[in-house]
Design an enzyme around this catalytic site. Structure first.
Site, short mmCIF file in Angstrom:
data_model
loop_
_atom_site.label_atom_id
_atom_site.label_comp_id
_atom_site.label_asym_id
_atom_site.label_seq_id
_atom_site.Cartn_x
_atom_site.Cartn_y
_atom_site.Cartn_z
N HIS A 256 0.89 -1.16 0.00
CA HIS A 256 0.00 0.00 0.00
C HIS A 256 0.93 1.21 0.00
O HIS A 256 1.99 1.18 0.65
CB HIS A 256 -0.82 0.12 1.28
CG HIS A 256 -1.79 -0.99 1.54
ND1 HIS A 256 -1.44 -2.11 2.21
CD2 HIS A 256 -3.12 -1.08 1.26
CE1 HIS A 256 -2.52 -2.89 2.33
NE2 HIS A 256 -3.54 -2.29 1.76
N ASP B 53 2.20 2.06 3.39
CA ASP B 53 3.13 1.13 4.05
C ASP B 53 4.56 1.57 3.81
O ASP B 53 5.43 1.41 4.66
CB ASP B 53 3.09 -0.29 3.46
CG ASP B 53 1.74 -0.92 3.43
OD1 ASP B 53 0.92 -0.59 4.28
OD2 ASP B 53 1.51 -1.77 2.53
N GLU C 110 -10.63 -6.68 -4.95
CA GLU C 110 -10.53 -7.75 -3.94
C GLU C 110 -11.80 -7.77 -3.09
O GLU C 110 -12.03 -6.88 -2.28
CB GLU C 110 -9.30 -7.46 -3.06
CG GLU C 110 -9.03 -8.53 -2.03
CD GLU C 110 -7.75 -8.25 -1.23
OE1 GLU C 110 -6.75 -7.79 -1.83
OE2 GLU C 110 -7.78 -8.47 -0.02
N GLU D 276 -9.17 -13.51 -1.90
CA GLU D 276 -8.45 -13.80 -0.64
C GLU D 276 -9.18 -14.92 0.12
O GLU D 276 -10.40 -14.85 0.34
CB GLU D 276 -8.37 -12.54 0.21
CG GLU D 276 -7.71 -12.79 1.56
CD GLU D 276 -7.19 -11.54 2.22
OE1 GLU D 276 -6.78 -10.58 1.50
OE2 GLU D 276 -7.18 -11.50 3.45
N ASP E 234 -4.82 -13.65 -2.75
CA ASP E 234 -4.22 -13.33 -1.45
C ASP E 234 -4.34 -14.58 -0.60
O ASP E 234 -5.44 -14.99 -0.20
CB ASP E 234 -4.95 -12.15 -0.78
CG ASP E 234 -4.34 -10.81 -1.17
OD1 ASP E 234 -3.46 -10.79 -2.05
OD2 ASP E 234 -4.74 -9.78 -0.60
C1 XUL Z 1 -7.67 -6.50 4.11
C2 XUL Z 1 -6.87 -6.91 2.93
C3 XUL Z 1 -5.99 -5.87 2.36
C4 XUL Z 1 -5.89 -5.90 0.86
C5 XUL Z 1 -5.12 -4.75 0.29
O1 XUL Z 1 -8.48 -7.48 4.62
O2 XUL Z 1 -6.92 -8.05 2.52
O3 XUL Z 1 -4.73 -6.01 2.93
O4 XUL Z 1 -5.33 -7.08 0.41
O5 XUL Z 1 -5.62 -3.53 0.67
CO CO Z 2 -5.92 -8.97 0.93
#
Ligand code: XUL
Ligand code: CO
Length: 436
Positions: free
Chosen positions: A101, A104, A232, A268, A296
């Site tokens: 990000h 970060d 996402e 994710e 993810d």
């Molecule tokens: C939060 C999450 C984030 C995204 C990127 O749950 O998964 O870290 O991957 O903003």
């Molecule tokens: Co994520």
């Protein structure tokens, strides 16, 4: 140059019999599985936010991780140390990619101009380190959820001033991603949802979000960014209801607003399970629409109802995920990003290596198993046999749109009751076990 992980040498593959906790047992980057090497299949990535910025804090206690790169008085010196520590980690672990990000990698200043100058500064350092090590950027993204200005969302904020702020921030993050040769750009709608319907115009917020995503496409084209735009999904947390609930919801949103050719999905694991699905369910929903762009990797905890982001160590889950990925012939520009954190009690730097080695080995095992299952063809044959009645006769007419309710009624009046056919679920689960 100062070393941040002085006690750790490059992690090597030692094979399944190795007892060395700092060696790979299954991930052998240059070994070919089918036509591609493991490295090409898996495209592993480290998440900057958890691995270098995570502190181990929870609602009941503050930071506990020992991070030598955090010890600096000046915040930009700290950002530089963190970036250098990150590249030492990537190189020792042997991952080809990383993700960040904007916030970060460089801290916010008092105004956007100064914040952007700081970010530019660190991006220049990242560019040099990428060049020196060969490590690449899988994706960049923007943190439009931590700062108090984003309390009511970014693209779905009821205040257009905040919307404009988020747009300006993402503009810069996209440009930095392009500068670093990023393969993708991710949108995770951190606070794009609502916490109370009483103060929310849901239709307006969704229309706003679509305008936001349209402008992102326009800017991508304007600056010539060639990477993939990814959304996402997540059903809740931090808001009670996130608009990007799950893969199916995001896909229908994209279709409704005519954005389906511009975006793919970053799925994710722990977000899928929070939505009441399995990981492989959401991967499959995205994949059958040609929209599974990246992953993810992490896992929830069956006993905890929130986004625990544990490192993935479940071989079944990794195998089922790799079955979907192999079936669609890879992730294209995407990869497997460990959006995962070590537990609060795993506070030293060695734990970061153990965690990533375990995650990489789990997916490497999943890859080997999934490849064998696919090659043997038993499962695929079973499934295709199960649907064979649609290949000929009345079933074929159904799929070609050549019949109607009247003809189907005639068919049943003539043929009578269908025979029951077992789905053989237990047999198939036993089959999968015979490969694991
Ligand atoms: C939060 C999450 C984030 C995204 C990127 O749950 O998964 O870290 O991957 O903003
Ligand atoms: Co994520």
């Amino acid at each position: 140059m100062k070393q941040f992980f002085p006690g750790i040498k490059k992690i090597r593959y030692e094979g399944p019999d190795s007892k060395n906790p700092l060696a790979f047992k299954h991930y052998n980057p240059n070994k070919k599985i089918g036509k591609k090497t493991m490295k090409e299949h898996l495209r592993f990535s480290v998440a900057f936010w958890h691995t270098f910025k995570g502190t181990g804090s929870d609602p009941f206690g503050g930071p506990v991780y020992d991070r030598p790169w955090d010890i600096a008085n000046d915040c930009m010196q700290q950002a530089e140390n963190t970036m250098r520590a990150a590249f030492e980690f990537f190189t020792k672990l042997g991952v080809p990619f990383y993700c960040w990000h904007d916030r970060d990698i460089a801290p916010e200043a008092d105004n956007l101009k100064e914040t952007n100058a700081r970010l530019k500064n660190i991006v220049n350092l990242a560019k040099k380190l990428q060049h020196d090590t060969g490590v690449k950027l899988l994706w960049g993204t923007s943190n439009c959820f931590s700062h108090p200005r984003f309390t009511h969302g970014a693209g779905t904020n009821p205040d257009a001033h905040v919307f404009a702020y988020a747009a300006s921030q993402i503009k810069m993050a996209m440009e930095c991603t392009k500068q670093l040769g990023g393969a993708n750009y991710v949108f995770w709608g951190g606070r794009e949802g609502y916490s109370n319907l009483l103060n929310t115009n849901m239709k307006h917020e969704q229309d706003q979000m679509a305008r936001f995503l349209e402008m992102a496409v326009e800017h991508k084209k304007k600056i010539g960014f060639k990477g993939t735009l990814l959304i996402e999904p997540k059903p809740k947390e931090p808001t009670k209801h996130q608009y990007d609930y799950d893969a199916a919801t995001v896909l229908s949103f994209l279709h409704k607003y005519g954005l389906e050719d511009e975006y793919k999905l970053n799925i994710e694991a722990n977000h899928a399970t929070l939505a009441g699905h399995t990981f492989e369910h959401d991967l499959t929903v995205a994949s059958i629409d040609g929209k599974l762009g990246s992953i993810d990797a992490n896992r929830g905890d069956y006993l905890l109802g929130w986004d625990t982001d544990l490192f993935p160590s479940d071989i079944y889950s990794a195998t089922f995920a790799m079955m979907v990925i192999i079936n669609q012939r890879g992730l294209g520009t995407g990869g497997i990003n460990f959006d995962a954190k070590v537990r609060r009690g795993s506070f030293d730097e060695k734990d970061l290596f153990h965690a990533h080695i375990g995650g990489m080995d789990s997916f490497a095992r999943g890859l080997k198993i999934a490849h064998k299952i696919k090659n043997d063809g038993v499962l695929a044959n079973f499934v295709s046999e199960r649907y064979k009645s649609f290949k000929s006769g009345i079933g074929r007419k159904v799929m070609r749109g050549e019949t109607n309710f009247r003809e189907l009624e005639k068919y049943i009046l003539k043929k009578g009751e269908p025979k029951k056919i077992s789905g053989r679920e237990e047999m198939l689960e036993n089959l999968i076990n015979s490969y694991i």
